[in-house]
Write a protein that holds these residues in place. Structure first.
Motif, PDB file in Angstrom:
ATOM      1  N   SER A  41       7.908   7.467   5.734  1.00  0.00           N
ATOM      2  CA  SER A  41       7.249   8.221   4.941  1.00  0.00           C
ATOM      3  C   SER A  41       6.046   7.637   4.304  1.00  0.00           C
ATOM      4  CB  SER A  41       7.597   7.883   3.794  1.00  0.00           C
ATOM      5  OG  SER A  41       8.120   6.131   3.633  1.00  0.00           O
ATOM      6  N   THR A  42       5.723   6.665   5.163  1.00  0.00           N
ATOM      7  CA  THR A  42       4.059   5.912   4.502  1.00  0.00           C
ATOM      8  C   THR A  42       3.106   5.578   5.281  1.00  0.00           C
ATOM      9  OG1 THR A  42       5.317   3.505   4.545  1.00  0.00           O
ATOM     10  CG2 THR A  42       5.025   4.777   2.586  1.00  0.00           C
ATOM     11  N   CYS A  43       3.497   6.340   6.327  1.00  0.00           N
ATOM     12  CA  CYS A  43       1.925   6.519   7.876  1.00  0.00           C
ATOM     13  C   CYS A  43       0.903   7.377   7.235  1.00  0.00           C
ATOM     14  CB  CYS A  43       3.129   6.912   9.034  1.00  0.00           C
ATOM     15  SG  CYS A  43       2.113   7.710  10.374  1.00  0.00           S
ATOM     16  N   PRO A  44      -0.322   6.783   7.714  1.00  0.00           N
ATOM     17  CA  PRO A  44      -1.373   8.133   6.756  1.00  0.00           C
ATOM     18  C   PRO A  44      -1.437   8.810   8.181  1.00  0.00           C
ATOM     19  CG  PRO A  44      -1.972   5.913   7.599  1.00  0.00           C
ATOM     20  CD  PRO A  44      -0.979   5.350   7.668  1.00  0.00           C
ATOM     21  N   PHE A  45      -0.743   9.345   9.248  1.00  0.00           N
ATOM     22  CA  PHE A  45      -1.138   9.950  10.119  1.00  0.00           C
ATOM     23  C   PHE A  45       0.216  10.348   9.380  1.00  0.00           C
ATOM     24  CE2 PHE A  45      -3.038   6.543  12.766  1.00  0.00           C
ATOM     25  CZ  PHE A  45      -4.342   7.199  12.220  1.00  0.00           C
ATOM     26  N   CYS A  46       1.730  10.546   9.732  1.00  0.00           N
ATOM     27  CA  CYS A  46       2.042  11.779   9.324  1.00  0.00           C
ATOM     28  C   CYS A  46       2.022  12.115   7.359  1.00  0.00           C
ATOM     29  CB  CYS A  46       3.939  10.818   8.876  1.00  0.00           C
ATOM     30  SG  CYS A  46       4.352   9.693  10.698  1.00  0.00           S
TER      31      CYS A  46
ATOM     32  N   LEU B 289       0.487  -1.014  -0.132  1.00  0.00           N
ATOM     33  CA  LEU B 289      -0.196   0.059   0.007  1.00  0.00           C
ATOM     34  C   LEU B 289       1.129   1.320  -0.191  1.00  0.00           C
ATOM     35  CD1 LEU B 289      -3.120  -1.262   2.501  1.00  0.00           C
ATOM     36  CD2 LEU B 289      -3.077  -1.074  -0.020  1.00  0.00           C
ATOM     37  N   GLY B 290       1.905   0.829   1.027  1.00  0.00           N
ATOM     38  CA  GLY B 290       3.073   2.185   0.869  1.00  0.00           C
ATOM     39  C   GLY B 290       3.435   3.804  -0.595  1.00  0.00           C
ATOM     40  N   PRO B 291       3.051   2.611  -2.309  1.00  0.00           N
ATOM     41  CA  PRO B 291       3.442   3.460  -3.118  1.00  0.00           C
ATOM     42  C   PRO B 291       2.434   3.906  -3.079  1.00  0.00           C
ATOM     43  CG  PRO B 291       4.927   1.213  -3.219  1.00  0.00           C
ATOM     44  CD  PRO B 291       4.160   1.147  -1.894  1.00  0.00           C
ATOM     45  N   PHE B 292       1.389   3.298  -3.232  1.00  0.00           N
ATOM     46  CA  PHE B 292       0.423   4.245  -3.176  1.00  0.00           C
ATOM     47  C   PHE B 292      -0.539   5.564  -2.469  1.00  0.00           C
ATOM     48  CE2 PHE B 292      -0.457  -0.256  -5.141  1.00  0.00           C
ATOM     49  CZ  PHE B 292      -0.872   0.410  -6.620  1.00  0.00           C
ATOM     50  N   MET B 293       0.068   4.996  -1.499  1.00  0.00           N
ATOM     51  CA  MET B 293      -0.429   5.858  -0.315  1.00  0.00           C
ATOM     52  C   MET B 293       0.483   7.868  -0.810  1.00  0.00           C
ATOM     53  SD  MET B 293      -0.687   3.913   2.867  1.00  0.00           S
ATOM     54  CE  MET B 293      -0.653   5.449   4.608  1.00  0.00           C
ATOM     55  N   LEU B 294       2.117   7.438  -1.052  1.00  0.00           N
ATOM     56  CA  LEU B 294       3.026   8.528  -1.342  1.00  0.00           C
ATOM     57  C   LEU B 294       2.078   9.116  -2.763  1.00  0.00           C
ATOM     58  CD1 LEU B 294       6.372   6.453  -1.268  1.00  0.00           C
ATOM     59  CD2 LEU B 294       5.148   8.486  -0.016  1.00  0.00           C
ATOM     60  N   LEU B 295       1.795   8.077  -3.881  1.00  0.00           N
ATOM     61  CA  LEU B 295       0.925   8.838  -4.182  1.00  0.00           C
ATOM     62  C   LEU B 295       0.099   9.655  -4.630  1.00  0.00           C
ATOM     63  CD1 LEU B 295       1.548   8.753  -8.274  1.00  0.00           C
ATOM     64  CD2 LEU B 295       0.029   6.392  -8.556  1.00  0.00           C
ATOM     65  N   LYS B 296      -0.962   8.860  -3.720  1.00  0.00           N
ATOM     66  CA  LYS B 296      -2.019   9.857  -3.507  1.00  0.00           C
ATOM     67  C   LYS B 296      -0.884  11.530  -2.815  1.00  0.00           C
ATOM     68  CE  LYS B 296      -6.162  10.134  -0.729  1.00  0.00           C
ATOM     69  NZ  LYS B 296      -6.334  11.209  -0.054  1.00  0.00           N
ATOM     70  N   GLU B 297      -0.637  10.865  -1.741  1.00  0.00           N
ATOM     71  CA  GLU B 297       0.030  12.460  -1.405  1.00  0.00           C
ATOM     72  C   GLU B 297       0.572  13.514  -2.701  1.00  0.00           C
ATOM     73  OE1 GLU B 297       3.084  13.856   2.502  1.00  0.00           O
ATOM     74  OE2 GLU B 297       3.359  11.735   1.104  1.00  0.00           O
TER      75      GLU B 297
END
Length: 132
Positions: free
Chosen positions: A55-60, A16-24
């Motif tokens: 880097s991929t923490c949603p709260f961060c 999920l990390g890469p998708f979260m970073l892309l969304k950010e």
């Protein structure tokens, strides 16, 4: 059992990390525009702040988005991959929980905010843009 749970969450983060970073990256807010002198003053105040984060923490991600919205050049310390930053976080705040904002006061005292909502509230209160 603990090892299995950790392995599961590592795998989940890896997927999920890469998708979260892309969304950010795709949803970056537009930063506040300040007069050059005002932005310089904000930049100086931000030198006493450091965000310990993963880097991929949603709260961060939530805190980083607010930093962008407020145009705050706060130092970001990677406590996930950098052992020195993780150790500083653990010694200073007493836990390796992220996000965590290190605030160094003018008198040299250091305090740590460990909750994303508290960090966002603090940043909004301290660096709110003047009403137009």
């Amino acid at each position: 059992m603990k090892t299995v749970i950790r392995a599961f969450f590592r795998a989940l983060r890896a997927v999920l990390g890469p998708f979260m970073l892309l969304k950010e990256r795709l949803t970056q807010p537009t930063g506040v525009q300040r007069a050059p002198a005002a932005q310089t003053a904000v930049d100086l105040q931000c030198q006493s702040l450091a965000l310990y984060q993963f880097s991929t923490c949603p709260f961060c991600i939530k805190v980083r988005q607010e930093m962008r919205r407020l145009s705050l050049p706060i130092e970001k310390c990677d406590a996930q991959h950098n052992n020195a930053h993780r150790e500083q976080l653990l010694q200073g705040s007493g836990a390796s929980k992220v996000p965590c904002l290190k605030i160094t006061e003018a008198n040299g005292q250091t305090r740590w905010l460990q909750d994303s909502s508290e960090i966002v509230d603090y940043l909004r209160e301290r660096f709110a843009a003047p009403a137009a």
